[in-house]
Design a protein around this motif. Structure first.
Motif, mmCIF file in Angstrom:
data_model
loop_
_atom_site.group_PDB
_atom_site.id
_atom_site.type_symbol
_atom_site.label_atom_id
_atom_site.label_comp_id
_atom_site.label_asym_id
_atom_site.label_seq_id
_atom_site.Cartn_x
_atom_site.Cartn_y
_atom_site.Cartn_z
ATOM 1 N N LEU A 732 0.809 -1.214 0.000
ATOM 2 C CA LEU A 732 0.000 0.000 0.000
ATOM 3 C C LEU A 732 0.841 1.262 0.000
ATOM 4 O O LEU A 732 0.301 2.360 0.097
ATOM 5 C CB LEU A 732 -0.929 0.006 1.222
ATOM 6 C CG LEU A 732 -1.894 -1.172 1.354
ATOM 7 C CD1 LEU A 732 -2.709 -1.036 2.636
ATOM 8 C CD2 LEU A 732 -2.816 -1.265 0.147
ATOM 9 N N SER A 733 2.160 1.103 -0.095
ATOM 10 C CA SER A 733 3.021 2.281 -0.012
ATOM 11 C C SER A 733 2.784 3.235 -1.174
ATOM 12 O O SER A 733 3.068 4.431 -1.073
ATOM 13 C CB SER A 733 4.496 1.869 0.019
ATOM 14 O OG SER A 733 4.838 1.137 -1.141
ATOM 15 N N ARG A 744 2.752 0.528 4.866
ATOM 16 C CA ARG A 744 1.718 -0.471 5.141
ATOM 17 C C ARG A 744 1.578 -1.463 3.994
ATOM 18 O O ARG A 744 1.884 -1.166 2.844
ATOM 19 C CB ARG A 744 0.359 0.203 5.358
ATOM 20 C CG ARG A 744 0.305 1.138 6.532
ATOM 21 C CD ARG A 744 -0.123 0.433 7.775
ATOM 22 N NE ARG A 744 0.081 1.247 8.965
ATOM 23 C CZ ARG A 744 -0.321 0.895 10.168
ATOM 24 N NH1 ARG A 744 -0.931 -0.250 10.354
ATOM 25 N NH2 ARG A 744 -0.081 1.674 11.204
ATOM 26 N N ARG A 745 1.081 -2.631 4.375
ATOM 27 C CA ARG A 745 0.600 -3.589 3.392
ATOM 28 C C ARG A 745 -0.702 -4.184 3.912
ATOM 29 O O ARG A 745 -0.934 -4.249 5.124
ATOM 30 C CB ARG A 745 1.618 -4.689 3.125
ATOM 31 C CG ARG A 745 1.956 -5.579 4.313
ATOM 32 C CD ARG A 745 2.929 -6.679 3.918
ATOM 33 N NE ARG A 745 3.229 -7.571 5.036
ATOM 34 C CZ ARG A 745 3.999 -8.647 4.946
ATOM 35 N NH1 ARG A 745 4.558 -8.962 3.786
ATOM 36 N NH2 ARG A 745 4.217 -9.419 5.993
ATOM 37 N N GLY A 800 -6.752 -7.435 6.821
ATOM 38 C CA GLY A 800 -6.056 -6.566 7.746
ATOM 39 C C GLY A 800 -5.014 -5.682 7.112
ATOM 40 O O GLY A 800 -4.655 -5.831 5.936
ATOM 41 N N PHE A 801 -4.547 -4.724 7.905
ATOM 42 C CA PHE A 801 -3.406 -3.883 7.564
ATOM 43 C C PHE A 801 -2.281 -4.206 8.534
ATOM 44 O O PHE A 801 -2.516 -4.505 9.714
ATOM 45 C CB PHE A 801 -3.751 -2.394 7.683
ATOM 46 C CG PHE A 801 -4.834 -1.923 6.762
ATOM 47 C CD1 PHE A 801 -4.616 -1.881 5.393
ATOM 48 C CD2 PHE A 801 -6.054 -1.506 7.259
ATOM 49 C CE1 PHE A 801 -5.606 -1.438 4.532
ATOM 50 C CE2 PHE A 801 -7.047 -1.057 6.407
ATOM 51 C CZ PHE A 801 -6.824 -1.028 5.045
ATOM 52 N N GLU A 802 -1.040 -4.140 8.054
ATOM 53 C CA GLU A 802 0.099 -4.262 8.952
ATOM 54 C C GLU A 802 1.262 -3.438 8.438
ATOM 55 O O GLU A 802 1.445 -3.277 7.228
ATOM 56 C CB GLU A 802 0.499 -5.724 9.141
ATOM 57 C CG GLU A 802 0.859 -6.475 7.885
ATOM 58 C CD GLU A 802 1.114 -7.952 8.175
ATOM 59 O OE1 GLU A 802 0.397 -8.538 9.013
ATOM 60 O OE2 GLU A 802 2.023 -8.523 7.560
ATOM 61 N N ASP A 803 2.008 -2.920 9.396
ATOM 62 C CA ASP A 803 3.162 -2.093 9.083
ATOM 63 C C ASP A 803 4.365 -2.991 8.832
ATOM 64 O O ASP A 803 4.579 -3.968 9.549
ATOM 65 C CB ASP A 803 3.449 -1.128 10.238
ATOM 66 C CG ASP A 803 4.303 0.052 9.802
ATOM 67 O OD1 ASP A 803 5.445 -0.184 9.363
ATOM 68 O OD2 ASP A 803 3.836 1.195 9.944
ATOM 69 N N GLN A 810 -4.030 -4.290 12.188
ATOM 70 C CA GLN A 810 -5.472 -4.157 12.387
ATOM 71 C C GLN A 810 -6.125 -5.236 11.535
ATOM 72 O O GLN A 810 -5.950 -5.257 10.309
ATOM 73 C CB GLN A 810 -5.973 -2.768 11.981
ATOM 74 C CG GLN A 810 -5.313 -1.615 12.734
ATOM 75 C CD GLN A 810 -3.954 -1.231 12.168
ATOM 76 O OE1 GLN A 810 -3.738 -1.290 10.956
ATOM 77 N NE2 GLN A 810 -3.021 -0.862 13.024
ATOM 78 N N THR A 811 -6.859 -6.153 12.172
ATOM 79 C CA THR A 811 -7.370 -7.324 11.473
ATOM 80 C C THR A 811 -8.840 -7.536 11.785
ATOM 81 O O THR A 811 -9.259 -7.480 12.946
ATOM 82 C CB THR A 811 -6.593 -8.599 11.873
ATOM 83 O OG1 THR A 811 -5.197 -8.371 11.734
ATOM 84 C CG2 THR A 811 -7.005 -9.771 11.005
#
Length: 899
Positions: A732-733, A744-745, A800-803, A810-811
């Protein structure tokens, strides 16, 4: 010939006491050297590519007799490289689910579902078809009349990984119906650390709401009783005497007068039930011993205290079409569950020689109060009954294992396991009181609840005491050796010896002719105080004199041989056979001076040859195709064999065993396509089939106005289905060089399982049910019915999103399961089915620093859809709810700090 593993792979794969009995073979795929070198990246290129991605987690798996061939330079994907079909939940995967126990985390695995009390169903097959191991060694169960351990007993804080293998290989025990679940405890640390965590949670149906409890003892909060529930002297003397109450020589009034107090039998309202809480501490260190050895120490301790209230509707039907109700109760059940757990591990590594000694302690205590109001038609259609129950259930598991791995030469490896485990369950003072209200205008007490202690006509009182103790000794050894550069052989031996004693004593308080109405108005502790007992000549009846105590044993010996060979550079074969013998027995224990002849015993002595084969075709470096076939078995569990009542606190139902059960035999086949299109990203699809001879199925019947679930061997069953799974990351960068999305991805993890099963029952098929006059299978099973526990559709979805640079996740977790049968209906009624429905959860984890220390904040919301629990029978428009209640929405917040 097989190429040697590159130096970068060796560096990434070497661990200190992480996987003492899994041989991560230091070899890559067989291929023509020139072609392979052209196809694979160099170590430098692989390392450079790896640096651009989040660090790959080192997964800790401990299981015996398996060789995992690791391909490539940075590829540590166990699911991809294992010779069998496996799914692995790493520590990071478990954290992402946010579940507090391993059973909840496993419910996210493809084809797995968790049914009451933490028992895992694999591909719709009941918990009897699932094998649970801890670090590769078998586990005893603290459940009465049950040999399978409930996995909700294991907090996620002590588990490093969970491996689920769905295709059989000969290094595992033959009881491999749906699959094996191997839990690996946390290993010896690489560096000194200390982690402290805690959380607080609330539930909309429980926290700050009305619930019921009772005093018990001042130490109940700890999960340990302070002695208030110890056997009273008169009862202890009677149990040790060998006398029978029915013989008339026992002073039952002296016994009865010591049993009921205000501490153990008076249900109290709590208008504001407290929030839930837990705390956990984990630490470890290592130090050098001499010049070439390292020793590590790991410890973990945890405590949790949780409350749950269920306002449940419980009914049974008196007619085949369910048009008339027999029992119709609204019951409020409040559980206070306290779990205390600890782990201490020691390990030594000297070069390639490794030892690990792991010790686990888990104590799970449930304090329960139940209060219900309803009707029973055969007693009086117009009368109202008030039922109250108090109980205390202690489950405890102590496990100690020694695991060693030795490299005897570059081509020869030896591993061994020795384990001892003890499990206990104690349930003292299970009190049940029933009060009666006639609702008749002509009755001067018609609007009051009374208990005349006249055997249920106008009230009753009962108490039960049960105790279980089980010891399990196990040992195994595995020797792996290179036969040729392209072939590895493994031979092994395994032994286990399980011995269990289970005891249940049931007593009924009876007043000859019934107590007068005035004293019948008393609450339980006044009703059964010594003066009242003596004045009205209230006595005790031992309602379980026939078979109160059972001994159960299971002794197994097994030897196996297995090869892992490359037929061509792209095709490998895992082929093995296991010879396993087992002697299983259940026998009543004569506890009375004058014994009773009993036929409720079991003696099974069986031996099996169990072949297994898996053929894997490496289509490309990223694609695989596997086919496998095997024969396995499923033995009856102790719960299913012992002819003794057991109350299950989750299903609110009585169970009773059938000593005439025998083994089930399974014939398994599977085909599977796997595509690993990037690191930690995959797509898989599989089709599976199982033919089961003599499957063990549950059925329900009526006994003295109660529904009792028992078990019988159905003639035959088939199960087949399809699994689809995918995991994909999206960068998502590109959505912004700065801000939330810059590092993020997005992650999508989804799996779907479609399963169909059916029983095959025809006229003339026999069945053996203890104490039953019928021997026709059609009286217990319906041809074409699905197996108990099987849902047609299982869906799990994680979004989810994760750094990629720090801890920030966040899932959203979505789970859906269609209806599944929990038991056959009684006396020709429709089957009893559970409706799991939809569950939607949200889990967020955020890393931060406090005082220079790394910390984590975790926030969870469970059951966002507020899905009800429903277990029911249905015939046309008529419905009977065995259990229906709101589960409520739960929320929790927790903090973890690393020192």
């Amino acid at each position: 010939m097989l190429k040697p593993l590159g130096a970068i792979s060796l560096l990434l794969l070497t661990t200190a006491l992480v996987s003492p009995s899994v041989a991560f073979a230091q070899s890559a795929e067989p291929a023509d050297a020139e072609a392979s070198e052209a196809a694979e990246p160099t170590p430098e290129a692989a390392a450079a590519d790896a640096s651009e991605q989040p660090a790959e987690e080192e997964v800790d798996v401990s299981v015996g007799g398996t060789e995992i061939i690791v391909r490539g330079f940075v590829d540590r994907n166990i699911s991809k490289n294992a010779p069998q079909v496996v799914s692995v939940l790493s520590a990071a995967d478990i954290e992402r689910t946010g579940e507090g126990d391993i059973a909840g985390a496993l419910s996210r695995v493809t084809g797995l579902s968790v049914v009451g009390g933490g028992f895992v169903y694999v591909r719709g097959l009941g918990d009897r078809y699932s094998l649970a191991l801890l670090n590769g060694s078998p586990l005893p169960s603290p459940e009465p009349l049950k040999r399978v351990v409930p996995l909700d007993l294991f907090p996620t804080s002590v588990i490093a990984s969970s491996l689920v293998q769905k295709t059989y290989s000969a290094n595992f025990p033959g009881e491999f119906g749906g699959g094996v679940i191997n839990l690996t405890t946390k290993a010896i640390p690489r560096e000194t650390f200390l982690t402290v965590s805690g959380d607080v949670s609330v539930n909309g149906e429980t926290t700050n709401q009305l619930g019921y409890t009772y005093y018990g003892s001042s130490m109940d909060w700890s999960g340990f009783d302070n002695g208030n529930r110890d056997l009273r002297p008169a009862l202890a003397a009677y149990l040790a005497s060998g006398q029978r109450i029915s013989a008339g020589g026992v002073d039952t009034q002296a016994i009865a007068g010591q049993l009921v107090t205000g501490r153990n039998a008076v249900v109290q309202r709590d208008y504001n039930l407290p929030a839930n809480g837990s705390a956990n501490i984990t630490g470890g260190t290592n130090f050098d011993i001499g010049d070439d050895a390292t020793m590590g120490i790991l410890f973990n301790a945890g405590y949790s205290n949780k409350w749950r209230t269920r306002d449940t509707l419980q009914q049974t039907a008196s007619t085949l079409d369910l048009s008339q109700k027999e029992l119709d109760f609204q019951r409020v059940i409040t559980d206070n569950r306290i779990v205390v757990n600890g782990l201490v591990g020691f390990g030594i590594e000297a070069g390639d020689q490794k030892l690990r000694w792991t010790n686990v302690f888990i104590r799970d205590t449930l304090k329960q109060a139940r209060l219900g109001i309803g009707t029973r038609q055969n007693l009086s259609p117009t009368a109202t009954l008030l039922q109250q129950d108090t109980a205390w259930y202690e489950r405890q598991l102590v496990n100690s294992q020694l695991v060693g791995e030795f490299k005897l030469s570059p081509d020869v490896n030896l591993s061994f396991r020795v384990g001892y485990a003890n499990s206990k369950r104690e349930a003292p003072d299970e009190f049940s009181f029933e009060y009666y209200r006639s609702n008749q205008a002509s009755d001067p007490f018609g609007q009051q609840f009374i208990n005349r202690l006249n055997n249920g006509q106008q009230g009753s009182a009962e108490v039960s005491y049960s105790y279980l103790n089980e010891n399990l000794w196990s040992g195994s050894a595995d020797l792996s050796f290179k036969i040729t550069p392209d072939m590895t052989g493994t031979i092994g031996y395994a032994y286990s010896d399980t011995a269990r004693r289970t005891e249940r004593r049931d007593f009924l308080f009876t007043a000859p002719g019934g107590t007068p109405v005035v004293s019948a108005l008393f609450r339980p502790d006044f009703l059964l105080q010594p003066d009242v007992i003596d004045f009205y000549n209230i006595t005790l009846t031992d309602t379980n004199e026939a078979n109160p105590v059972f001994d159960a044993t299971l002794l197994t010996h097994a030897g196996y041989g297995q090869i892992q060979a490359y037929i061509t550079p792209e095709i490998s074969l895992n082929l093995g056979v296991r010879y396993e013998t087992a002697t299983q027995s259940v026998s009543p224990v004569q506890v009375f001076t004058v014994p009773t002849a009993s036929l409720a015993s079991t003696s099974l002595n069986r031996a099996y040859w169990l072949p297994a084969a898996t053929l894997t075709w490496d289509i490309t470096d990223q694609m695989k195709f596997r086919v496998s076939g095997s024969k396995t078995i499923a033995r009856p569990q102790f719960r299913e064999l012992i002819f003794q009542n057991f109350y299950d606190t989750d299903s609110n139902r009585l169970f009773r065993g059938n000593p005439l059960l025998t083994d089930s035999q399974l014939y398994n086949a599977e085909a599977r396509y796997e595509y690993y299109f990037d690191r930690d990203q995959r797509f898989t699809v599989a089709a599976f089939f199982k033919r089961i001879d003599k499957p063990i199925e549950s059925f329900s019947s009526f006994d003295d106005n109660s529904v009792v679930t028992s078990f019988a061997n159905a003639p035959k069953a088939d199960l087949y289905g399809v699994e689809v799974e995918t995991q994909k990351y999206f960068d998502l960068s590109g959505l912004g060089e700065e801000g939330f999305f810059s590092t993020r991805r997005a992650v999508v993890i989804a799996n779907y399982t479609y399963t169909q099963s059916k029983l095959s029952v025809k006229a003339g098929d026999p069945v053996s049910v203890f104490n039953s006059s019928s021997t026709s299978a059609l009286d217990f099973f319906t041809d074409g019915s699905p197996l108990t526990g099987q849902s047609d559709h299982l869906v799990n979805l994680q979004l989810g999103f994760e750094d990629t640079e720090r801890l920030s996740q966040q899932t959203i977790l979505f789970t859906y399961a269609t209806d599944r049968v929990t038991s056959r209906g009684a006396s020709g009624q429709p089957d009893i089915k559970e409706k799991p429905g939809i569950q939607l959860d949200f889990v967020a984890r955020e890393g931060f620093t406090v005082g220079g220390k790394e910390a984590e904040l975790k926030f969870e919301v469970r059951n966002l859809t507020n899905t009800k629990y429903q277990e029911l029978q249905q015939s046309g428009e008529n419905k009977i709810f065995y259990n229906r209640y709101k589960q409520g929405i739960s929320a929790s917040i927790g903090v973890e700090i690393n020192f």
